[in-house]
Design an enzyme around this catalytic site. Sequence first.
Site, PDB file in Angstrom:
ATOM      1  N   SER A   1       9.958  -9.904  29.169  1.00 33.41           N
ATOM      2  CA  SER A   1      11.081 -10.689  28.647  1.00 33.41           C
ATOM      3  C   SER A   1      11.709 -11.575  29.727  1.00 33.41           C
ATOM      4  CB  SER A   1      12.107  -9.737  28.036  1.00 33.41           C
ATOM      5  OG  SER A   1      13.072 -10.431  27.284  1.00 33.41           O
TER       6      SER A   1
ATOM      7  N   ASP B   1       5.305 -22.271  36.557  1.00 35.72           N
ATOM      8  CA  ASP B   1       5.162 -23.579  35.908  1.00 35.72           C
ATOM      9  C   ASP B   1       5.600 -24.729  36.805  1.00 35.72           C
ATOM     10  OD1 ASP B   1       4.089 -22.470  33.681  1.00 35.72           O
ATOM     11  OD2 ASP B   1       5.826 -22.751  32.380  1.00 35.72           O
TER      12      ASP B   1
ATOM     13  N   LYS C   1       6.222 -10.252  26.372  1.00 38.26           N
ATOM     14  CA  LYS C   1       7.286 -10.229  25.350  1.00 38.26           C
ATOM     15  C   LYS C   1       8.010 -11.565  25.380  1.00 38.26           C
ATOM     16  CE  LYS C   1      11.514  -7.940  23.802  1.00 38.26           C
ATOM     17  NZ  LYS C   1      12.434  -9.096  23.915  1.00 38.26           N
TER      18      LYS C   1
END
Length: 552
Positions: A293, A304, A318
């Site tokens: 999460s 990224d 998740k």
Amino acid sequence: MNSNKKLLIAVFSIILISLFSFKIKLSDRYFEIIKNLDIFTTLYKELNTYYVDEINPTDLMEIGIEAMLESLDPYTNFIPEDRIEDYRIMSTGQYGGIGTAMGKFDGRNIVLMAFEGSPAEKAGIKIGDEIIAIDKVDIREKDTDEINTLLKGQIGTSLDVTVKRYGEKKPLKFTVDRARINVESVPYYGLIEEDIAYIRLTEFSSGAGSDVRRALIELKDKGAKKVILDLRGNGGGLLNESIEVSNVFVPKGYEIVSTKGKIEEWNKSYTATKNPLDVNIPLVVLINNGSASASEIVSGVIQDYDRGVLVGQKSFGKGLVQATRPLSYNSQLKLTTAKYYIPSGRSIQAIDYSHRNEDGSIGQIPDSLKSPFKTKSGRVVYDGGGISPDSKVEDEGYAPITVQLIKNGFIFDFATTYYYKNQENIPDPKTFEIPEQLFKEFTIWLENKNYHYYSDTERMLSKLKEQSKKDKFHEFIDDELANLEKEIQNHKSEDVQVFQEEIKSVLKEEIISRFHKRQGMIEASFESDIEVVHAVEILNNEIKYKELLKAN
């Protein structure tokens, strides 16, 4: 009638038909809801009135609600009034209590940790104490959850705790005042080497971002020029804190995460709103299968934007967002309202709960359905299955013998005896090692302990024996299987010696915890922690660090 008028009439007719159809569908949906609620109400009433045995209406209703929600996903939960406090603790990281972590060994309710500065520590309760009574009520037959409930309560109230302690002939009694206990999101930060900062973040509770920022400021003042952020085993927490933690390392205005769900007006894009602390400091983030999460948002953002290197194992996967909705009688519904997407546009949700197999089971999203995305520098990354590390380190885990010694509390108990016999000789977490003589004492101490365990190899052998009987082969291979079983037992008897380095490492951390609590325990683990060692190697090798962040 000209063509323009015909076109306008046609478009207007389509709009009217669409609106009418929408109203019919909406009406049908409301009818279905009302009809099924009526069926459920009458069924519930008939069961409570006529079922042969007495039924607890509350229990029956909770079973029904939980079964309904279970068909959706594991994160959509009903929170009745009597569990609201537990949910508040989970979401805020605060509760009224005495500041202990409890566990059970051989039927004994043991204090596994008395947190630094907690009411329990101030009152004199120590790690290894067996709690036998709370407010004169014998709790030896109660389970850990029941004991934790008794220890928690309104801030400012007091309770009497009776314990059995190693070396004491009579039970000891302590009066402890409950206080606000803040579950620390950063239980440890420090310098591993002269210029490498290490920050352990265990949960994204309120203030986690500020805690990470404050820790890094302090460590930079001490000379840190590189940093390891440890998110292993961090199951997540508050979404806004994942943004705050990311913002420590990425510039203001950068997108951190976006959410998309059924209610369009709830869809949001979240950006970094503060000035970052340091956008250039070399960074390694540690992740594993227990990182979920909010941990995956942070590690995904770092990956990224090519802001740092991820080390460890693939994260949990998740990518679902939960919100709470108030219900009647002070209860609440925590439900999944959206999926989140990290800056590259990918979702890391590993399981598709909306599409189940015929038997009701749920499968992972297959590799064939995973899509490629690109990081800022052009590195290829994938969605649908957690965050993959840039540098993978295999998690070999502990040997079965070590697991058994931990599970039965033998390492824990030996550490307790060591503490009470060596209170004057306080070990240094960075330099303390288990000498051969001490390990020999441990093996002698184990001799009258039952630590039998059943290995995976033995389980496979047992299945092979059963299958050989079904296949009528057992007459031909019984002797070979018996010899193999004997050989395994011979090796198991030597396991304490074979895996002594691993056992020494766990024993060392446990002994250190008696003198230096959690911080010392974490510090003592660095030398044998293969992911930390690997992270240090990468940070000390500038060429390798840059290579891992470069697009192929």
